[in-house]
Scaffold this motif. Structure first.
Motif, mmCIF file in Angstrom:
data_model
loop_
_atom_site.group_PDB
_atom_site.id
_atom_site.type_symbol
_atom_site.label_atom_id
_atom_site.label_comp_id
_atom_site.label_asym_id
_atom_site.label_seq_id
_atom_site.Cartn_x
_atom_site.Cartn_y
_atom_site.Cartn_z
ATOM 1 N N LYS A 232 38.322 40.941 37.581
ATOM 2 C CA LYS A 232 36.892 40.784 37.811
ATOM 3 C C LYS A 232 36.521 39.729 38.844
ATOM 4 O O LYS A 232 35.449 39.805 39.441
ATOM 5 C CB LYS A 232 36.193 40.444 36.488
ATOM 6 C CG LYS A 232 36.314 41.539 35.446
ATOM 7 C CD LYS A 232 35.521 41.202 34.188
ATOM 8 C CE LYS A 232 35.603 42.330 33.168
ATOM 9 N NZ LYS A 232 34.811 42.028 31.944
ATOM 10 N N LEU A 233 37.364 38.731 39.038
ATOM 11 C CA LEU A 233 36.991 37.622 39.914
ATOM 12 C C LEU A 233 37.802 37.582 41.198
ATOM 13 O O LEU A 233 37.238 37.381 42.282
ATOM 14 C CB LEU A 233 37.126 36.295 39.162
ATOM 15 C CG LEU A 233 36.737 35.027 39.930
ATOM 16 C CD1 LEU A 233 35.273 35.097 40.340
ATOM 17 C CD2 LEU A 233 37.001 33.784 39.086
ATOM 18 N N GLU A 234 39.102 37.768 41.095
ATOM 19 C CA GLU A 234 39.963 37.570 42.256
ATOM 20 C C GLU A 234 39.719 38.560 43.394
ATOM 21 O O GLU A 234 39.751 38.172 44.566
ATOM 22 C CB GLU A 234 41.431 37.588 41.837
ATOM 23 C CG GLU A 234 42.349 37.023 42.887
ATOM 24 C CD GLU A 234 43.725 36.711 42.349
ATOM 25 O OE1 GLU A 234 44.391 35.829 42.921
ATOM 26 O OE2 GLU A 234 44.129 37.331 41.358
ATOM 27 N N PRO A 235 39.476 39.859 43.129
ATOM 28 C CA PRO A 235 39.270 40.778 44.262
ATOM 29 C C PRO A 235 38.094 40.390 45.148
ATOM 30 O O PRO A 235 38.203 40.436 46.376
ATOM 31 C CB PRO A 235 39.030 42.129 43.573
ATOM 32 C CG PRO A 235 39.713 42.003 42.251
ATOM 33 C CD PRO A 235 39.524 40.579 41.850
ATOM 34 N N LEU A 236 36.976 39.992 44.534
ATOM 35 C CA LEU A 236 35.802 39.647 45.331
ATOM 36 C C LEU A 236 35.902 38.243 45.901
ATOM 37 O O LEU A 236 35.720 38.032 47.107
ATOM 38 C CB LEU A 236 34.539 39.775 44.472
ATOM 39 C CG LEU A 236 33.207 39.527 45.200
ATOM 40 C CD1 LEU A 236 32.999 40.568 46.288
ATOM 41 C CD2 LEU A 236 32.046 39.551 44.222
ATOM 42 N N GLY A 237 36.224 37.275 45.022
ATOM 43 C CA GLY A 237 36.282 35.890 45.488
ATOM 44 C C GLY A 237 37.465 35.627 46.396
ATOM 45 O O GLY A 237 37.314 35.092 47.497
ATOM 46 N N GLY A 238 38.674 36.007 45.934
ATOM 47 C CA GLY A 238 39.867 35.730 46.717
ATOM 48 C C GLY A 238 40.072 36.682 47.878
ATOM 49 O O GLY A 238 40.652 36.311 48.895
ATOM 50 N N GLY A 239 39.608 37.935 47.730
ATOM 51 C CA GLY A 239 39.844 38.911 48.782
ATOM 52 C C GLY A 239 38.774 38.952 49.854
ATOM 53 O O GLY A 239 39.054 39.324 50.995
ATOM 54 N N LEU A 240 37.539 38.579 49.512
ATOM 55 C CA LEU A 240 36.448 38.685 50.485
ATOM 56 C C LEU A 240 35.902 37.332 50.905
ATOM 57 O O LEU A 240 35.844 37.025 52.103
ATOM 58 C CB LEU A 240 35.319 39.536 49.890
ATOM 59 C CG LEU A 240 34.070 39.718 50.771
ATOM 60 C CD1 LEU A 240 34.449 40.412 52.072
ATOM 61 C CD2 LEU A 240 33.002 40.497 50.033
ATOM 62 N N PHE A 241 35.497 36.509 49.943
ATOM 63 C CA PHE A 241 34.794 35.278 50.288
ATOM 64 C C PHE A 241 35.731 34.115 50.610
ATOM 65 O O PHE A 241 35.425 33.309 51.482
ATOM 66 C CB PHE A 241 33.851 34.874 49.148
ATOM 67 C CG PHE A 241 32.751 35.862 48.903
ATOM 68 C CD1 PHE A 241 32.019 36.364 49.958
ATOM 69 C CD2 PHE A 241 32.463 36.309 47.632
ATOM 70 C CE1 PHE A 241 31.006 37.278 49.758
ATOM 71 C CE2 PHE A 241 31.447 37.226 47.415
ATOM 72 C CZ PHE A 241 30.718 37.722 48.474
ATOM 73 N N LEU A 242 36.863 34.021 49.919
ATOM 74 C CA LEU A 242 37.751 32.898 50.191
ATOM 75 C C LEU A 242 38.302 32.893 51.610
ATOM 76 O O LEU A 242 38.417 31.827 52.217
ATOM 77 C CB LEU A 242 38.894 32.871 49.172
ATOM 78 C CG LEU A 242 39.805 31.651 49.269
ATOM 79 C CD1 LEU A 242 39.023 30.376 48.980
ATOM 80 C CD2 LEU A 242 40.987 31.775 48.305
ATOM 81 N N PRO A 243 38.682 34.042 52.192
ATOM 82 C CA PRO A 243 39.140 34.006 53.591
ATOM 83 C C PRO A 243 38.112 33.413 54.544
ATOM 84 O O PRO A 243 38.481 32.895 55.609
ATOM 85 C CB PRO A 243 39.399 35.486 53.912
ATOM 86 C CG PRO A 243 39.760 36.085 52.599
ATOM 87 C CD PRO A 243 38.899 35.376 51.599
#
Length: 821
Positions: A324-335
């Protein structure tokens, strides 16, 4: 109306923090048709910046990923390309697309992503690795941290007068030396995962070493921050408040947050994720912890890190976060955080060669010192030179943690560095990682280790000797058919079987892979899947008619499915296994068939790199209700023998089964219409003769020969006879297209089963007949064996390149190409 943000630094000019003013009412545009310029409004500008950064970063990684570069390097380079050093030199582009108010919005979002990223790191960090890290990991971690720090600080103290004033007087050199001397556990874990080395032998050592140094760094960093704050205040009461705030935050995590999350875990059904409101409460707690530590004067990521470390990873917390968190946060916003760091890098600010050279010298000393210290300690523990250098390179990988430290302490909040220093450090981290990761991939190939020094096959095993088998299990449904096969394999005191049971589980919610002996769960009221699987094999061991005929040794492997073959091959090599049993990737419950391509990928990679013989069991028996042994013995067994090493291994396994008084073995030899007298034919004849001699008085062994002209004749024989048996044993015969199989290999749905095995698995007439596809050991004595089965050359090429089957890249379906439809 305007808002002033005095803490925002000018990203484009690279100067100290300045005031930025903009109209707070300019949020949503009415559209170009009503005369508005959308880019003057916050929402359209934010969406454009976010989309442009993500597109540039993805495109850059698509190109650099083929050169073995990490996502970290691609994101930084994308930011540099968009920044003032390249495209941003166009003032119109910079003012229109990346004005200060746009950067402010993206920066705020990326900071939130960083907070959640640090929280995820804490959750996925398994502190149990520190219980028994091993002397080797501790020594390597200590030597790789102490030596570079000592060398860099000694060099600075000796040459301090030659340093520029801003470097000789300020704390920047000490900060850079301490940060670069340490190894960041999350950065190395993500990098090794990208390189598919997470569960390799060196990967485990490096992760333990980096975690050891990183945990010490986290503790010392918190104490140092507290000491800095205490020395800055003037009253004892304020100093006591600082200590109390840090202690209170820690007590809240240990006495309130952790028990609450453990209560939530106990209420979550096995195999399911957290309830939504529990998950949202966890995220809000992470944000509030970040707010609290920031309000107390500590780093904004300290609170989420403490909370994450206190919460158990894996199922269900880690799995919920992963989904629930890693795909959006780590995959989109963190980069975007990394892209912004690259955007702030300005080559034109590097004006002083002396300033650049001195700072770069410290970076190089830290890199070389860590490399030398790690290599020296690795060699002390008898590692090869290649492996020792690989360990030193792995510990030198840099990433988002280093960039975050420079961003926060060196430039953002600490103000101990200039834009020139930040640019030099950022580019240095990018160059170090960009140079290190391809070199690791070039030097270290874990598959080269999986070569046994001698034959480990059933055919070459000495009579009446201990046979070491390994049964790999993914799910509880795989247990019953494997137990049936093992019971039919005739284990007795004169010819015992040492069975290694390996439960394979996908790594979810944790950073470090696990390979360890199985330990019974302490919660006896709620046994885990591993407990139930191992209990079934243990019960099977106790129920043997002859005690001691089978000994069970249970293990658990937790790793990404793309690299789980490392655990299978490594454990097989260490346990001196001669025969690995794998379940087929398709499973039928009587009503529908389920397919798991991750299992198929694992089977292919094990076939390519196993240090012993391998067999894939296609179970077509009635599904068992539980994983307990059902006593559905295989009574009628047939072997289709066409010749070659794989078929001889299948014949040797069937010969062992023939010793079981409940088993009738029928050997059907398919001979070509025109006989050949090559070397393989002589080996085949000798294998058949050994079978007939060893079972000369055994009425339960039937031998027959069928002459066929081509594949059509072979298919006719198989179609006529197969439905009479409970189990069909065939050799894989990959790459061998002899006369009896000519015309059968045009299409192949499951190449890992070979020509005959694939045909049997797809045939309607074998819907209730199980199939065992056998491949003899192909790698031994430092050479590639396998005779004429065609596997040697393919394995040699795959090993030399370090290539394995990628589950994300479907392959062709024609014969000779590993793939699936």
């Amino acid at each position: 109306m305007s808002i002033i943000n005095p803490s925002l630094f000018n990203a484009s000019l690279g100067t100290s923090p300045q005031q930025v003013c903009f109209d707070t009412r300019a949020i949503n545009s009415r559209g170009v048709f009503l005369g508005d310029d959308p880019l003057r409004f916050s929402v359209p500008l934010f969406l454009l910046d976010l989309s442009l950064m993500f597109f540039t970063a993805s495109t850059t990684h698509c190109i650099l990923g083929r050169l073995s570069q990490s996502r970290f390097v691609s994101d930084l380079l994308a930011g540099i390309l968009l920044g003032p050093s390249v495209i941003g030199q166009n003032q119109a582009f910079q003012r229109t697309v990346f004005p200060e108010r746009g950067i402010f919005l993206v920066d705020s979002l990326s900071l939130i992503s960083l907070i959640f990223f640090i929280f995820i790191i804490g959750v996925k960090t398994d502190l149990s690795l520190l219980q028994r890290p091993g002397k080797r990991a501790v020594a390597i971690g200590a030597a790789g941290s102490v030596l570079p720090f000592a060398l860099s600080i000694c060099t600075f103290l000796v040459l301090r007068r030659a340093f520029p004033d801003d470097l000789s007087e300020g704390p920047l050199i000490f900060f850079v030396a301490s940060r670069l001397s340490l190894s960041s556990f999350p950065v190395i874990a993500y990098a090794l995962d990208e390189l598919r080395l997470l569960n390799s032998d060196l990967g485990r050592v490096v992760l333990s070493a980096s975690l050891f140094s990183d945990v010490i760094n986290w503790g010392l960093g918190s104490l140092t921050s507290a000491y800095t704050l205490i020395t800055a205040v003037k009253t004892p009461g304020t100093a006591i408040g600082i200590v109390a705030s840090l202690a209170g935050s820690l007590l809240f995590v240990l006495l309130v947050a952790r028990p609450a999350m453990m209560w939530s875990v106990r209420r979550t059904p096995a195999g399911e994720t957290l309830v939504e409101w529990h998950f949202l409460a966890l995220l809000m707690t992470a944000l509030l912890m970040s707010l609290a530590t920031q309000a107390f004067g500590f780093n904004v990521t300290l609170g989420p890190l403490m909370l994450g470390l206190a919460i158990p990873g894996g199922m269900p917390v880690g799995q919920t976060i992963m989904e629930k968190l890693e795909p959006l946060g780590g995959g989109l916003f963190l980069p975007m955080y990394m892209v912004l760091a690259g955007y702030r890098t300005r080559f034109e600010e590097v004006r002083s060669v002396k300033e650049w050279g001195v700072l770069e010298m410290v970076v190089v000393i830290c890199y070389v010192g860590k490399l030398v210290g790690s290599v020296a300690m690795s060699r002390y523990f008898d590692m090869s030179a290649n492996d020792a250098i690989s360990v030193g390179l792995m510990l030198n990988i840099k990433g988002i943690v280093e960039i975050s430290a420079f961003n926060t302490y060196a430039w953002g909040d600490g103000q101990i560095a200039t834009a020139e220093h930040f640019s030099v450090l950022t580019v240095s981290m990018m160059v170090i990682t960009g140079f290190t990761t391809p070199l690791i991939k070039l030097l270290y190939k874990p598959t080269m280790r999986y070569v046994a020094r001698k034959r480990r096959t059933v055919e070459h095993a000495r009579p009446r000797s201990l046979l070491r088998f390994m049964a790999c299990v993914h799910k509880e449904e795989h247990v019953a058919p494997l137990l049936d096969l093992l019971e039919a394999s005739y284990a007795c005191r004169d010819s015992p079987i040492a069975l290694t049971v390996l439960h394979l589980t996908e790594l979810t919610g944790q950073s470090a892979a696990v390979l360890r002996p199985h330990k019974q769960s302490r919660r006896s009221t709620a046994p885990t899947a591993s407990d139930r699987i191992i209990n079934a094999f243990s019960y099977f061991e106790k129920q043997q008619a002859e005690p001691g005929s089978i000994s069970v040794h249970p293990f658990v492997a937790i790793a990404p499915y793309s690299t789980l073959y490392n655990d299978v091959c490594s454990l097989a090599l260490d346990r001196k296994v001669c025969f690995i049993l794998l379940p087929f990737h398709k499973c039928c419950d009587g009503a529908q068939e389920t397919v798991n391509h991750a299992f198929q990928t694992l089977n292919r990679n094990v076939l390519a790199f196993a240090p012993c013989s391998v067999a894939i069991l296609v179970d077509r028996s009635l599904p068992a209700a539980t994983c307990a042994h059902t006593n559905h013995l295989l009574h009628l067994v047939a072997v289709y023998f066409l010749g070659g090493p794989d078929d001889r291994e299948a014949l040797a396994f069937a010969s062992r089964m023939a010793n079981n008084r409940s088993i009738t073995v029928t050997v059907i030899r398919l001979l070509p219409h025109v006989a050949n007298d090559d070397k393989e034919r002589k080996h085949d004849d000798a294998a058949v003769e050994r079978l007939r001699e060893s079972h000369a008085r055994n009425q339960r062994v039937v031998y027959m020969e069928k002459v066929v002209e081509d594949g059509e004749g072979t298919a006719a024989v198989i179609r006529e006879m197969s439905d009479k048996f409970d189990l069909l044993i065939v050799g894989r015969r990959k790459g061998v297209d002899s006369a009896p199989t000519r015309g059968l290999s045009e299409w192949s749905e499951c190449p890992e089963l070979g020509i005959i095995g694939d045909m049997l698995a797809a045939a309607e007439f074998t819907e209730k007949v199980s199939i065992l596809v056998v491949q003899q050991q192909t790698r031994f004595g430092g050479k590639l064996g396998g005779g004429g089965d065609g596997m040697a050359k393919a394995t040699a090429k795959a090993t030399a390149r370090g290539n394995v089957v990628d589950p994300k890249k479907p392959e062709g379906v024609r014969s000779g190409v590993a793939g699936h439809r």
